[in-house]
Design a protein around this motif. Sequence first.
Motif, PDB file in Angstrom:
ATOM      1  N   VAL A  83      -0.799  39.368 -13.506  1.00 41.99           N
ATOM      2  CA  VAL A  83      -0.083  40.472 -12.846  1.00 41.99           C
ATOM      3  C   VAL A  83       1.434  40.248 -12.945  1.00 41.99           C
ATOM      4  O   VAL A  83       2.200  41.190 -13.160  1.00 41.99           O
ATOM      5  CB  VAL A  83      -0.517  40.604 -11.377  1.00 41.99           C
ATOM      6  N   GLU A  86       2.460  41.154 -16.479  1.00 38.68           N
ATOM      7  CA  GLU A  86       2.255  42.587 -16.678  1.00 38.68           C
ATOM      8  C   GLU A  86       3.346  43.395 -15.969  1.00 38.68           C
ATOM      9  O   GLU A  86       3.814  44.420 -16.477  1.00 38.68           O
ATOM     10  CB  GLU A  86       0.877  43.002 -16.179  1.00 38.68           C
ATOM     11  N   THR A  87       3.752  42.935 -14.778  1.00 42.28           N
ATOM     12  CA  THR A  87       4.831  43.604 -14.058  1.00 42.28           C
ATOM     13  C   THR A  87       6.133  43.482 -14.838  1.00 42.28           C
ATOM     14  O   THR A  87       6.880  44.458 -14.983  1.00 42.28           O
ATOM     15  CB  THR A  87       4.986  42.998 -12.660  1.00 42.28           C
ATOM     16  N   ASN A 129      -3.791  45.289 -10.371  1.00 43.05           N
ATOM     17  CA  ASN A 129      -2.347  45.252 -10.575  1.00 43.05           C
ATOM     18  C   ASN A 129      -1.738  46.426  -9.830  1.00 43.05           C
ATOM     19  O   ASN A 129      -1.660  47.542 -10.347  1.00 43.05           O
ATOM     20  CB  ASN A 129      -1.994  45.320 -12.063  1.00 43.05           C
ATOM     21  N   TRP A 132       1.194  48.441 -11.413  1.00 48.09           N
ATOM     22  CA  TRP A 132       0.951  49.402 -12.490  1.00 48.09           C
ATOM     23  C   TRP A 132       0.415  50.734 -11.978  1.00 48.09           C
ATOM     24  O   TRP A 132       0.359  51.698 -12.731  1.00 48.09           O
ATOM     25  CB  TRP A 132      -0.025  48.807 -13.505  1.00 48.09           C
ATOM     26  N   ARG A 240      -9.994  46.040 -11.934  1.00 52.63           N
ATOM     27  CA  ARG A 240      -9.700  45.344 -13.187  1.00 52.63           C
ATOM     28  C   ARG A 240     -10.947  45.396 -14.073  1.00 52.63           C
ATOM     29  O   ARG A 240     -12.019  44.917 -13.695  1.00 52.63           O
ATOM     30  CB  ARG A 240      -9.324  43.893 -12.908  1.00 52.63           C
TER      31      ARG A 240
END
Length: 300
Positions: A83, A86-87, A129, A132, A240
């Motif tokens: 996460v 990804e952020t 997440n 997102w 997820r």
Amino acid sequence: MSKTTSTSYPWYYHVLGGLLRGLAHLPLSVLYGLADFIYFLLAYVVRYRQKVILTNLRNSFPEKPAAEIQRLQNQFYRNFAQVLVETLKLGAISNEELKRRVTFRNPEVLERHFAQGRTVLGLSSHAGNWEWVLTSGALWLSAHVDGVYKPLMNPFFERFMRQLRTGTGAGLIPMRDTLRDLVQRRGETRVVSLLSDQAAGPEDRPYWTTFMHQDAGFYTSAERLATRFSCPVVYVGIHRLHRGRYEIVLADLYDGDSPLPANSFPITEAFVRQLEADIRAFPADYLWSHRRWKHKRVTE
């Protein structure tokens, strides 16, 4: 020494900003290699909030053996590291790639409220997440998406995270300004998203219920805002599917019109039960490192 502002930082923040922006342009496949290293640091070197995580998992899943609790802890660390990268990737990811990686299974749940010109409250949590969700919602949905958030104390990171969170067109509302924003923009067709699983303290006059086998106090803003502004309320589940792929599943919690019983919190209770079901289905995806159950119910 001059006071740091949102546009003037010590020199090392400019270096850090350049480094973070450079990392964001790396492919996710490379960033996931970095996530594996972060996972190793969190789980075996720093042991990030290990006591909190283990206590939360043991209390939430008393039926699970110690080996399963340990496996969930390790998987949480791995997911959390993913996460983080990804952020960071929000700084350079294309709208097309983000939309491929986050899909809305049933956007019609929201779209039918938009067709009526409604402001909808979206209740989500720190699962999957969560960073997102807001950004992808701005791409998937026909109406504007705003997220209620708590500003960061550090001005550099506050500005940096605002840029990441608003890059796809989503808006941000500081938590303290939520009521004023709803008053000023009353009747606007949009989603106002709230992360509703924070730990409410005694001063917040929380609604107490059993959540994952434990007493937990929840904010009651959903009831107060929904009734005052006639807002439908929708649960936003974040699932997820596998690394870098998420599915958003929506469920109606309140139609925005029906009268609610006095001194009762059916919207919040419905949110808690939906969230609990999601945690049981995806146990390693919840943010076990925050102290969700730190407050105790006061009995008179």
